[in-house]
Design a protein around this motif. Structure first.
Motif, PDB file in Angstrom:
ATOM      1  N   SER A  22       0.849  -1.189   0.000  1.00 40.35           N
ATOM      2  CA  SER A  22       0.000   0.000   0.000  1.00 40.35           C
ATOM      3  C   SER A  22       0.883   1.236   0.000  1.00 40.35           C
ATOM      4  CB  SER A  22      -0.905   0.014   1.239  1.00 40.35           C
ATOM      5  OG  SER A  22      -1.714   1.180   1.247  1.00 40.35           O
ATOM      6  N   ASP A  23       0.404   2.280  -0.645  1.00 37.44           N
ATOM      7  CA  ASP A  23       1.048   3.595  -0.515  1.00 37.44           C
ATOM      8  C   ASP A  23       0.157   4.545   0.283  1.00 37.44           C
ATOM      9  OD1 ASP A  23      -0.937   4.210  -2.338  1.00 37.44           O
ATOM     10  OD2 ASP A  23       0.430   4.492  -4.028  1.00 37.44           O
ATOM     11  N   ASN A  24      -0.991   4.025   0.731  1.00 35.50           N
ATOM     12  CA  ASN A  24      -1.906   4.758   1.606  1.00 35.50           C
ATOM     13  C   ASN A  24      -2.722   3.729   2.400  1.00 35.50           C
ATOM     14  OD1 ASN A  24      -3.646   6.470   2.902  1.00 35.50           O
ATOM     15  ND2 ASN A  24      -4.397   7.487   1.055  1.00 35.50           N
ATOM     16  N   PRO A  25      -2.138   3.161   3.457  1.00 33.07           N
ATOM     17  CA  PRO A  25      -2.800   2.068   4.185  1.00 33.07           C
ATOM     18  C   PRO A  25      -4.181   2.420   4.719  1.00 33.07           C
ATOM     19  CG  PRO A  25      -0.497   2.214   4.813  1.00 33.07           C
ATOM     20  CD  PRO A  25      -0.780   3.430   3.985  1.00 33.07           C
ATOM     21  N   LYS A  26      -4.436   3.691   4.964  1.00 31.70           N
ATOM     22  CA  LYS A  26      -5.766   4.076   5.447  1.00 31.70           C
ATOM     23  C   LYS A  26      -6.838   3.749   4.419  1.00 31.70           C
ATOM     24  CE  LYS A  26      -8.195   7.936   7.632  1.00 31.70           C
ATOM     25  NZ  LYS A  26      -8.076   9.337   8.119  1.00 31.70           N
ATOM     26  N   VAL A  27      -6.468   3.808   3.163  1.00 27.96           N
ATOM     27  CA  VAL A  27      -7.417   3.495   2.092  1.00 27.96           C
ATOM     28  C   VAL A  27      -7.522   1.989   1.888  1.00 27.96           C
ATOM     29  CG1 VAL A  27      -7.875   3.730  -0.372  1.00 27.96           C
ATOM     30  CG2 VAL A  27      -7.060   5.700   0.966  1.00 27.96           C
ATOM     31  N   GLY A  28      -6.392   1.286   1.974  1.00 29.42           N
ATOM     32  CA  GLY A  28      -6.446  -0.163   1.808  1.00 29.42           C
ATOM     33  C   GLY A  28      -5.151  -0.745   1.267  1.00 29.42           C
ATOM     34  N   TRP A  29      -5.136  -2.043   1.118  1.00 27.73           N
ATOM     35  CA  TRP A  29      -3.970  -2.798   0.669  1.00 27.73           C
ATOM     36  C   TRP A  29      -4.304  -3.578  -0.597  1.00 27.73           C
ATOM     37  CZ3 TRP A  29       0.659  -2.880   3.603  1.00 27.73           C
ATOM     38  CH2 TRP A  29       0.578  -2.252   4.861  1.00 27.73           C
ATOM     39  N   GLN A  30      -3.264  -3.845  -1.380  1.00 26.82           N
ATOM     40  CA  GLN A  30      -3.399  -4.651  -2.578  1.00 26.82           C
ATOM     41  C   GLN A  30      -2.530  -5.899  -2.446  1.00 26.82           C
ATOM     42  OE1 GLN A  30      -5.486  -3.959  -5.139  1.00 26.82           O
ATOM     43  NE2 GLN A  30      -6.149  -2.140  -3.998  1.00 26.82           N
ATOM     44  N   PRO A  31      -3.042  -7.054  -2.867  1.00 28.68           N
ATOM     45  CA  PRO A  31      -2.205  -8.263  -2.802  1.00 28.68           C
ATOM     46  C   PRO A  31      -1.138  -8.248  -3.886  1.00 28.68           C
ATOM     47  CG  PRO A  31      -4.314  -8.773  -3.834  1.00 28.68           C
ATOM     48  CD  PRO A  31      -4.399  -7.341  -3.359  1.00 28.68           C
ATOM     49  N   VAL A  32       0.063  -8.706  -3.545  1.00 27.70           N
ATOM     50  CA  VAL A  32       1.104  -8.917  -4.552  1.00 27.70           C
ATOM     51  C   VAL A  32       0.749 -10.190  -5.305  1.00 27.70           C
ATOM     52  CG1 VAL A  32       3.542  -9.449  -4.920  1.00 27.70           C
ATOM     53  CG2 VAL A  32       2.867  -7.741  -3.202  1.00 27.70           C
ATOM     54  N   GLU A  33       0.758 -10.099  -6.616  1.00 27.77           N
ATOM     55  CA  GLU A  33       0.344 -11.232  -7.438  1.00 27.77           C
ATOM     56  C   GLU A  33       1.534 -12.145  -7.721  1.00 27.77           C
ATOM     57  OE1 GLU A  33      -2.001 -12.167 -11.664  1.00 27.77           O
ATOM     58  OE2 GLU A  33      -1.465 -10.112 -11.096  1.00 27.77           O
ATOM     59  N   PHE A  34       1.359 -13.426  -7.418  1.00 25.65           N
ATOM     60  CA  PHE A  34       2.379 -14.437  -7.694  1.00 25.65           C
ATOM     61  C   PHE A  34       1.862 -15.417  -8.738  1.00 25.65           C
ATOM     62  CE2 PHE A  34       3.247 -13.124  -3.288  1.00 25.65           C
ATOM     63  CZ  PHE A  34       4.581 -12.763  -3.398  1.00 25.65           C
ATOM     64  N   GLY A  35       2.797 -15.965  -9.492  1.00 22.54           N
ATOM     65  CA  GLY A  35       2.436 -16.999 -10.436  1.00 22.54           C
ATOM     66  C   GLY A  35       2.453 -18.368  -9.781  1.00 22.54           C
ATOM     67  N   THR A  36       2.257 -19.393 -10.586  1.00 25.26           N
ATOM     68  CA  THR A  36       2.209 -20.766 -10.074  1.00 25.26           C
ATOM     69  C   THR A  36       3.446 -21.575 -10.450  1.00 25.26           C
ATOM     70  OG1 THR A  36       0.988 -21.475 -12.045  1.00 25.26           O
ATOM     71  CG2 THR A  36      -0.305 -20.809 -10.110  1.00 25.26           C
ATOM     72  N   GLY A  37       4.354 -20.978 -11.209  1.00 25.34           N
ATOM     73  CA  GLY A  37       5.533 -21.702 -11.658  1.00 25.34           C
ATOM     74  C   GLY A  37       6.652 -21.707 -10.641  1.00 25.34           C
ATOM     75  N   ALA A  38       7.787 -22.251 -11.056  1.00 29.19           N
ATOM     76  CA  ALA A  38       8.928 -22.429 -10.157  1.00 29.19           C
ATOM     77  C   ALA A  38       9.586 -21.112  -9.781  1.00 29.19           C
ATOM     78  CB  ALA A  38       9.959 -23.352 -10.814  1.00 29.19           C
ATOM     79  N   ASN A  39       9.342 -20.059 -10.559  1.00 31.25           N
ATOM     80  CA  ASN A  39       9.990 -18.770 -10.291  1.00 31.25           C
ATOM     81  C   ASN A  39       9.131 -17.870  -9.409  1.00 31.25           C
ATOM     82  OD1 ASN A  39      12.186 -19.486 -11.884  1.00 31.25           O
ATOM     83  ND2 ASN A  39      11.240 -18.685 -13.737  1.00 31.25           N
ATOM     84  N   ASN A  40       8.456 -18.486  -8.443  1.00 31.43           N
ATOM     85  CA  ASN A  40       7.614 -17.758  -7.509  1.00 31.43           C
ATOM     86  C   ASN A  40       7.777 -18.327  -6.107  1.00 31.43           C
ATOM     87  OD1 ASN A  40       5.651 -15.995  -9.347  1.00 31.43           O
ATOM     88  ND2 ASN A  40       5.861 -17.993 -10.326  1.00 31.43           N
ATOM     89  N   PRO A  41       7.735 -17.470  -5.086  1.00 36.30           N
ATOM     90  CA  PRO A  41       7.890 -17.958  -3.717  1.00 36.30           C
ATOM     91  C   PRO A  41       6.747 -18.886  -3.311  1.00 36.30           C
ATOM     92  CG  PRO A  41       8.137 -15.567  -3.829  1.00 36.30           C
ATOM     93  CD  PRO A  41       7.589 -16.015  -5.139  1.00 36.30           C
ATOM     94  N   LYS A  42       7.016 -19.702  -2.292  1.00 35.37           N
ATOM     95  CA  LYS A  42       5.979 -20.496  -1.651  1.00 35.37           C
ATOM     96  C   LYS A  42       6.242 -20.470  -0.152  1.00 35.37           C
ATOM     97  CE  LYS A  42       8.382 -24.969  -2.332  1.00 35.37           C
ATOM     98  NZ  LYS A  42       9.564 -24.426  -3.031  1.00 35.37           N
ATOM     99  N   GLY A  43       5.161 -20.590   0.612  1.00 37.03           N
ATOM    100  CA  GLY A  43       5.265 -20.489   2.056  1.00 37.03           C
ATOM    101  C   GLY A  43       4.925 -19.089   2.542  1.00 37.03           C
ATOM    102  N   GLU A  44       4.432 -18.993   3.768  1.00 36.45           N
ATOM    103  CA  GLU A  44       4.066 -17.706   4.333  1.00 36.45           C
ATOM    104  C   GLU A  44       5.298 -16.838   4.584  1.00 36.45           C
ATOM    105  OE1 GLU A  44       1.603 -18.287   7.740  1.00 36.45           O
ATOM    106  OE2 GLU A  44      -0.134 -18.850   6.540  1.00 36.45           O
ATOM    107  N   VAL A  45       5.120 -15.531   4.441  1.00 34.32           N
ATOM    108  CA  VAL A  45       6.217 -14.581   4.620  1.00 34.32           C
ATOM    109  C   VAL A  45       6.446 -14.358   6.115  1.00 34.32           C
ATOM    110  CG1 VAL A  45       7.039 -12.252   4.163  1.00 34.32           C
ATOM    111  CG2 VAL A  45       5.670 -13.456   2.439  1.00 34.32           C
ATOM    112  N   ILE A  46       7.686 -14.597   6.553  1.00 32.71           N
ATOM    113  CA  ILE A  46       8.043 -14.459   7.969  1.00 32.71           C
ATOM    114  C   ILE A  46       8.914 -13.222   8.199  1.00 32.71           C
ATOM    115  CG2 ILE A  46       9.061 -15.636   9.958  1.00 32.71           C
ATOM    116  CD1 ILE A  46       6.613 -17.040   8.795  1.00 32.71           C
ATOM    117  N   SER A  47       9.771 -12.883   7.240  1.00 30.72           N
ATOM    118  CA  SER A  47      10.686 -11.754   7.401  1.00 30.72           C
ATOM    119  C   SER A  47      10.957 -11.132   6.038  1.00 30.72           C
ATOM    120  CB  SER A  47      12.000 -12.200   8.065  1.00 30.72           C
ATOM    121  OG  SER A  47      12.586 -13.279   7.347  1.00 30.72           O
ATOM    122  N   MET A  48      11.427  -9.870   6.040  1.00 22.48           N
ATOM    123  CA  MET A  48      11.727  -9.158   4.794  1.00 22.48           C
ATOM    124  C   MET A  48      12.922  -8.244   5.003  1.00 22.48           C
ATOM    125  SD  MET A  48       8.020  -8.090   3.145  1.00 22.48           S
ATOM    126  CE  MET A  48       7.393  -7.178   4.560  1.00 22.48           C
TER     127      MET A  48
END
Length: 481
Positions: free
Chosen positions: A181-207
């Protein structure tokens, strides 16, 4: 311990007017800064609730962990950096929402140039919560724009946007939940991931932001992973896996902490509550000390704290080495590398040491009570629950046979012989990422301080928030000037 550390909490848990309430503020679960104040979002009765729900082998909460009047509604406290006003409570969660903790907070200036502190909540009711405040006194509940059933795990400012890694508190999955989000008061957008091997899997724990890329640590089944964007932007099917399969040990399930230090990215590992696997087929796993992995600017990784693996894997991204420092710095109860923080050319490592918790739970489950006998035998119910959980895990997951039990027993024996002198969190430092020095192994002389839940750099100072389910949390400050 260093005498430069000073305790800012004359009363554990902040609330000098209600000591029972103060004790229930037992985790400094999140910390942030806004203006002249630091803020602490508390976790309420974390261990007590796990025991009440039967999450730890069916053991019931012992009296030392049981509040007089349980109230799980989380709070936010603040402290003026000058110290002249002491601690003041600025928010109390509304009764009935079961908002039991604030797991992450961060200061962010949105697209409209409004600076506010954002606080993500944790609940198991299936409702998502987030608060914001521009002055630290008036708090507004904002629509997070994420599905119900999710809680904030981590947040990071990257390329002008605020990113949030969410966790499904109702059911562990291998799906990656990342929002921006660039304005969290308004809302959030999901980051879109694909289904192939070049995409993360598993819940995000750290960044972390590193070398012009966004790096995320995820927790799929089979060992933690680290992924990064191929470019500066987050694009579907354009991700690179940097570390996989737990860096050679499947028991490295969670990338709990992540920090950039002197041109490298460091990742600290752990297992949920020391033994609970993210993979539901395993039920439980053997507790182990954490590992620390270093990733350089070419995405080559090295184990800088970690022994031979207890559950060996074959990563595709590199080959596991054996560090000169054993997992958990030789303490099998150092289950989390809970915090990594760079401060004044030094990397600080804060641990969760579960030893005093296990000792307390076992002592209160003895049959008959320990004070009446020398026979250290847990109650029949506790013993049966432990045996059945481990047995069920082995039956459901035959790969348990790969476990290096001999090494595990050696680590257990070495760790037990140092008890109770090593009850309490450990704090380590390194100036070069290779040589580590111990600053404390006993929770700053308080063995009930069993974890360093937060390390916050604010102005020129380093603040340390503890987890203490026995007495209530503490906040310490380190001043170099």
């Amino acid at each position: 311990m260093s005498y430069r550390w000073s305790n800012l909490t004359p009363v554990n848990g902040f609330d000098g007017g209600n000591l029972d309430n103060a004790k229930q503020n037992n985790y400094a679960w999140s910390m942030g800064e806004l203006g002249d104040y630091i803020y602490v979002g508390t976790g309420r009765n974390i261990v007590y609730q796990l025991l009440e729900q039967g999450e730890i082998f069916g053991v019931q909460p012992p009296p030392i962990l049981t509040p007089e009047h349980p109230n799980n509604d989380a709070e936010i406290w603040r402290y003026h950096k000058s110290g002249y006003r002491g601690w003041e409570r600025v928010y109390k969660a509304e009764a009935g929402k079961e908002l039991m903790g604030f797991r992450f907070m961060i200061t962010y200036t949105d697209i409209n140039k409004v600076t506010a502190i954002y606080v993500g909540g944790f609940t198991i009711t299936g409702v998502s919560y987030m608060l914001m405040s521009t002055d630290g006194e008036h708090w507004e509940e904002i629509t997070p724009g994420i599905p119900d059933g999710f809680s904030t795990r981590t947040m990071l400012v990257y390329e002008g946007r605020l990113y949030m890694g969410a966790t499904n508190t109702l059911e562990q999955t291998e799906t990656t939940y990342l929002y921006w989000s660039d304005n969290p008061k308004v809302g959030w957008q999901p980051v879109e991931f694909g289904t192939g091997a070049n995409n993360p899997k598993g819940e995000v724990i750290s960044m972390a932001s590193f070398k012009g890329h966004l790096y995320i640590g995820t927790a799929p089944f089979g060992g933690f992973e680290v992924w990064r964007t191929e470019g500066r932007l987050l694009e579907k099917d354009h991700w690179k896996c940097v570390v996989d399969k737990g860096a050679g040990d499947e028991l490295n399930e969670l990338p709990l902490s992540m920090e950039v230090f002197k041109g490298n990215l460091y990742v600290g590992t752990g297992i949920w509550i020391g033994f609970k696997s993210v993979d539901p087929s395993k039920v439980v796993v053997l507790p182990k000390g954490f590992d620390i992995i270093k990733v350089n600017g070419r995405d080559e990784w090295t184990v800088v704290v970690g022994q031979e693996p207890l559950w060996p894997t074959n990563p595709t991204t590199g080959k596991r080495n054996i560090s000169c420092y054993p997992s958990g710095f030789g303490n099998i109860f150092n289950n989390y590398c809970w915090q990594l923080r760079a401060y004044c050319n030094t990397l600080y490592i804060g641990t969760w040491d579960s030893s005093i918790l296990w000792a307390t739970l076992l002592q209160t489950s003895y049959e008959p009570p320990i004070k009446e006998t020398q026979t250290l035998m847990p109650s029949a119910d506790v013993l049966n629950n432990i045996i059945s959980s481990i047995g069920e895990g082995i039956l459901k997951c035959p790969e348990f046979k790969k476990l290096n039990f001999k090494k595990w027993i050696q680590m257990l024996i070495c760790s037990i012989k140092d008890l109770p002198e090593t009850y309490g969190f450990d704090l380590y430092t390194t100036y070069n990422g290779k040589n580590f020095a111990c600053q404390s192994v006993e929770g700053f002389d308080e063995p009930h301080n069993y974890g360093i839940r937060n390390l916050l750099v604010a102005d020129c100072d380093l603040y340390l928030g503890t987890a203490n389910p026995f007495l209530g949390c503490e906040v310490w400050r380190y001043r170099r000037r």
